[in-house]
Design a protein around this motif. Structure first.
Motif, PDB file in Angstrom:
ATOM      1  N   LEU A  70       0.836  -1.202   0.000  1.00 27.12           N
ATOM      2  CA  LEU A  70       0.000   0.000   0.000  1.00 27.12           C
ATOM      3  C   LEU A  70       0.872   1.254   0.000  1.00 27.12           C
ATOM      4  O   LEU A  70       1.853   1.337   0.733  1.00 27.12           O
ATOM      5  N   THR A  71       0.532   2.220  -0.827  1.00 26.10           N
ATOM      6  CA  THR A  71       1.265   3.487  -0.886  1.00 26.10           C
ATOM      7  C   THR A  71       0.291   4.646  -0.822  1.00 26.10           C
ATOM      8  O   THR A  71      -0.897   4.513  -1.146  1.00 26.10           O
ATOM      9  N   VAL A  72       0.794   5.784  -0.422  1.00 27.79           N
ATOM     10  CA  VAL A  72      -0.016   6.996  -0.422  1.00 27.79           C
ATOM     11  C   VAL A  72      -0.447   7.337  -1.844  1.00 27.79           C
ATOM     12  O   VAL A  72      -1.571   7.798  -2.073  1.00 27.79           O
ATOM     13  N   GLU A  73       0.447   7.084  -2.815  1.00 30.50           N
ATOM     14  CA  GLU A  73       0.096   7.339  -4.204  1.00 30.50           C
ATOM     15  C   GLU A  73      -1.126   6.521  -4.625  1.00 30.50           C
ATOM     16  O   GLU A  73      -2.030   7.032  -5.287  1.00 30.50           O
ATOM     17  N   ALA A  74      -1.154   5.255  -4.227  1.00 30.31           N
ATOM     18  CA  ALA A  74      -2.273   4.388  -4.590  1.00 30.31           C
ATOM     19  C   ALA A  74      -3.561   4.844  -3.916  1.00 30.31           C
ATOM     20  O   ALA A  74      -4.636   4.840  -4.517  1.00 30.31           O
ATOM     21  N   ILE A  75      -3.463   5.232  -2.634  1.00 30.93           N
ATOM     22  CA  ILE A  75      -4.646   5.718  -1.915  1.00 30.93           C
ATOM     23  C   ILE A  75      -5.178   6.979  -2.590  1.00 30.93           C
ATOM     24  O   ILE A  75      -6.391   7.116  -2.808  1.00 30.93           O
ATOM     25  N   ALA A  76      -4.278   7.901  -2.915  1.00 35.88           N
ATOM     26  CA  ALA A  76      -4.697   9.160  -3.546  1.00 35.88           C
ATOM     27  C   ALA A  76      -5.380   8.901  -4.878  1.00 35.88           C
ATOM     28  O   ALA A  76      -6.423   9.492  -5.190  1.00 35.88           O
ATOM     29  N   SER A  77      -4.798   8.016  -5.690  1.00 37.16           N
ATOM     30  CA  SER A  77      -5.387   7.705  -6.988  1.00 37.16           C
ATOM     31  C   SER A  77      -6.758   7.064  -6.838  1.00 37.16           C
ATOM     32  O   SER A  77      -7.706   7.432  -7.535  1.00 37.16           O
ATOM     33  N   GLU A  78      -6.871   6.123  -5.912  1.00 33.74           N
ATOM     34  CA  GLU A  78      -8.145   5.429  -5.699  1.00 33.74           C
ATOM     35  C   GLU A  78      -9.212   6.380  -5.170  1.00 33.74           C
ATOM     36  O   GLU A  78     -10.392   6.263  -5.517  1.00 33.74           O
ATOM     37  N   ALA A  79      -8.796   7.327  -4.320  1.00 37.61           N
ATOM     38  CA  ALA A  79      -9.747   8.264  -3.712  1.00 37.61           C
ATOM     39  C   ALA A  79     -10.043   9.465  -4.594  1.00 37.61           C
ATOM     40  O   ALA A  79     -11.000  10.207  -4.329  1.00 37.61           O
ATOM     41  N   GLY A  80      -9.213   9.690  -5.607  1.00 37.64           N
ATOM     42  CA  GLY A  80      -9.404  10.860  -6.457  1.00 37.64           C
ATOM     43  C   GLY A  80      -8.966  12.156  -5.804  1.00 37.64           C
ATOM     44  O   GLY A  80      -9.546  13.219  -6.059  1.00 37.64           O
ATOM     45  N   VAL A  81      -7.933  12.079  -4.951  1.00 36.93           N
ATOM     46  CA  VAL A  81      -7.381  13.277  -4.306  1.00 36.93           C
ATOM     47  C   VAL A  81      -5.877  13.299  -4.555  1.00 36.93           C
ATOM     48  O   VAL A  81      -5.309  12.340  -5.069  1.00 36.93           O
ATOM     49  N   SER A  82      -5.226  14.371  -4.167  1.00 40.67           N
ATOM     50  CA  SER A  82      -3.779  14.471  -4.336  1.00 40.67           C
ATOM     51  C   SER A  82      -3.053  13.906  -3.119  1.00 40.67           C
ATOM     52  O   SER A  82      -3.616  13.807  -2.026  1.00 40.67           O
ATOM     53  N   LYS A  83      -1.781  13.538  -3.318  1.00 44.25           N
ATOM     54  CA  LYS A  83      -0.963  13.096  -2.183  1.00 44.25           C
ATOM     55  C   LYS A  83      -0.841  14.204  -1.147  1.00 44.25           C
ATOM     56  O   LYS A  83      -0.834  13.951   0.055  1.00 44.25           O
ATOM     57  N   GLN A  84      -0.730  15.445  -1.633  1.00 40.97           N
ATOM     58  CA  GLN A  84      -0.599  16.569  -0.708  1.00 40.97           C
ATOM     59  C   GLN A  84      -1.816  16.680   0.200  1.00 40.97           C
ATOM     60  O   GLN A  84      -1.695  17.044   1.380  1.00 40.97           O
ATOM     61  N   THR A  85      -2.992  16.365  -0.345  1.00 43.54           N
ATOM     62  CA  THR A  85      -4.208  16.394   0.472  1.00 43.54           C
ATOM     63  C   THR A  85      -4.109  15.381   1.600  1.00 43.54           C
ATOM     64  O   THR A  85      -4.439  15.678   2.750  1.00 43.54           O
ATOM     65  N   ILE A  86      -3.638  14.186   1.296  1.00 43.52           N
ATOM     66  CA  ILE A  86      -3.506  13.147   2.331  1.00 43.52           C
ATOM     67  C   ILE A  86      -2.480  13.568   3.372  1.00 43.52           C
ATOM     68  O   ILE A  86      -2.729  13.476   4.578  1.00 43.52           O
ATOM     69  N   TYR A  87      -1.314  14.048   2.931  1.00 40.97           N
ATOM     70  CA  TYR A  87      -0.279  14.443   3.883  1.00 40.97           C
ATOM     71  C   TYR A  87      -0.670  15.678   4.695  1.00 40.97           C
ATOM     72  O   TYR A  87      -0.115  15.917   5.769  1.00 40.97           O
ATOM     73  N   ARG A  88      -1.606  16.468   4.187  1.00 40.39           N
ATOM     74  CA  ARG A  88      -2.076  17.613   4.952  1.00 40.39           C
ATOM     75  C   ARG A  88      -2.881  17.159   6.172  1.00 40.39           C
ATOM     76  O   ARG A  88      -2.901  17.827   7.195  1.00 40.39           O
ATOM     77  N   TRP A  89      -3.543  16.015   6.054  1.00 40.72           N
ATOM     78  CA  TRP A  89      -4.442  15.554   7.112  1.00 40.72           C
ATOM     79  C   TRP A  89      -3.878  14.409   7.945  1.00 40.72           C
ATOM     80  O   TRP A  89      -4.245  14.230   9.085  1.00 40.72           O
ATOM     81  N   TRP A  90      -2.993  13.587   7.340  1.00 37.79           N
ATOM     82  CA  TRP A  90      -2.401  12.453   8.044  1.00 37.79           C
ATOM     83  C   TRP A  90      -0.887  12.496   7.889  1.00 37.79           C
ATOM     84  O   TRP A  90      -0.369  12.841   6.834  1.00 37.79           O
ATOM     85  N   LYS A  91      -0.189  12.107   8.918  1.00 35.58           N
ATOM     86  CA  LYS A  91       1.265  12.159   8.884  1.00 35.58           C
ATOM     87  C   LYS A  91       1.861  11.080   7.989  1.00 35.58           C
ATOM     88  O   LYS A  91       2.929  11.266   7.395  1.00 35.58           O
ATOM     89  N   SER A  92       1.188   9.936   7.886  1.00 38.96           N
ATOM     90  CA  SER A  92       1.707   8.822   7.105  1.00 38.96           C
ATOM     91  C   SER A  92       0.573   7.911   6.681  1.00 38.96           C
ATOM     92  O   SER A  92      -0.565   8.047   7.151  1.00 38.96           O
ATOM     93  N   LYS A  93       0.895   6.952   5.825  1.00 45.65           N
ATOM     94  CA  LYS A  93      -0.129   5.992   5.422  1.00 45.65           C
ATOM     95  C   LYS A  93      -0.591   5.174   6.630  1.00 45.65           C
ATOM     96  O   LYS A  93      -1.753   4.763   6.705  1.00 45.65           O
ATOM     97  N   ALA A  94       0.296   4.952   7.599  1.00 44.51           N
ATOM     98  CA  ALA A  94      -0.081   4.188   8.782  1.00 44.51           C
ATOM     99  C   ALA A  94      -1.195   4.881   9.556  1.00 44.51           C
ATOM    100  O   ALA A  94      -2.092   4.226  10.093  1.00 44.51           O
TER     101      ALA A  94
END
Length: 211
Positions: A43-67
């Motif tokens: 599992l990668t942040v890139e894969a989560i972002a692509s599946e969710a239709g958001v950017s990696k920056q959006t994920i890192y803005r809200w969560w520190k890591s994929k964990a």
């Protein structure tokens, strides 16, 4: 090129623009789907972002890591992961046994063993947000097993004052431990686990049988 861990260490979670609840839910749902078909290591942040239709920056803005994303999925119940159905026949012991038999088949697939291990990895991250989630949430407060136990409680079958989350944990945690070790328990072990736990939960006179 910086690794994902290095990028996540320098990320600034929960800063900037207020998060969109729709995007937040999309990330949780996407992570749930990906964990069903891949291991935590894959599992990668890139894969989560692509599946969710958001950017990696959006994920890192809200969560520190994929964990941290995985931990929220597993603990908050916003995106519950149910591997097998829970029957409701009126016989709690038999229903729990049917459920645990299904778990022996489904939960010990390689992808789900990886998912269980991801929960431990998430808990070891040391992030303050992760620690708060661990303190505030219980993965056994919700889900099919807890709901079946509450159904039995409403029917007057359980002893007064039973802690439903603790009861579900007594059945589920041993399975998680065995998943972490990659060692599937035998059917007789599972039958004994159900018998011991359910017998301790039942109100005197509210009998059921293992079929």
């Amino acid at each position: 090129m910086a690794s994902e861990a290095q990028r996540s260490d320098t990320a600034e979670p929960r800063r900037g623009r207020p998060r969109s609840e729709a995007s937040h839910q999309a990330v949780l749902d996407a992570t749930t789907r990906l964990l069903r078909v891949s291991s935590y290591e894959e599992l990668t942040v890139e894969a989560i972002a692509s599946e969710a239709g958001v950017s990696k920056q959006t994920i890192y803005r809200w969560w520190k890591s994929k964990a941290a994303v995985v931990l929220e999925v597993m603990l908050t119940g916003n995106a519950e992961i149910e591997l097998v159905p829970m029957p409701s026949t009126g016989d709690l012991r038999a229903d729990c046994l049917t459920w645990i038999r299904g778990m022996l088949v489904e939960a010990f697939r390689d992808t789900h063993v990886g998912m269980a291990r991801s929960l431990v990895v998430a808990g070891l991250q040391g992030d303050p947000g992760t620690e708060r989630l661990l303190q505030q949430a219980s993965m056994w407060d919700h889900g099919l097993l807890a709901e079946r136990l509450r159904e039995a409680e409403r029917a007057g079958e359980l002893r007064e004052g039973v802690d439903i989350a603790a009861a579900a944990s007594a059945i589920g945690d041993p399975l998680i431990f065995r998943m972490l070790t990659g060692s599937a328990p035998s059917l007789s072990w599972s039958e004994s686990l159900v018998d011991v736990v359910v017998t301790g939960l039942m109100r005197p006179g509210a009998g059921s049988s293992i079929n």
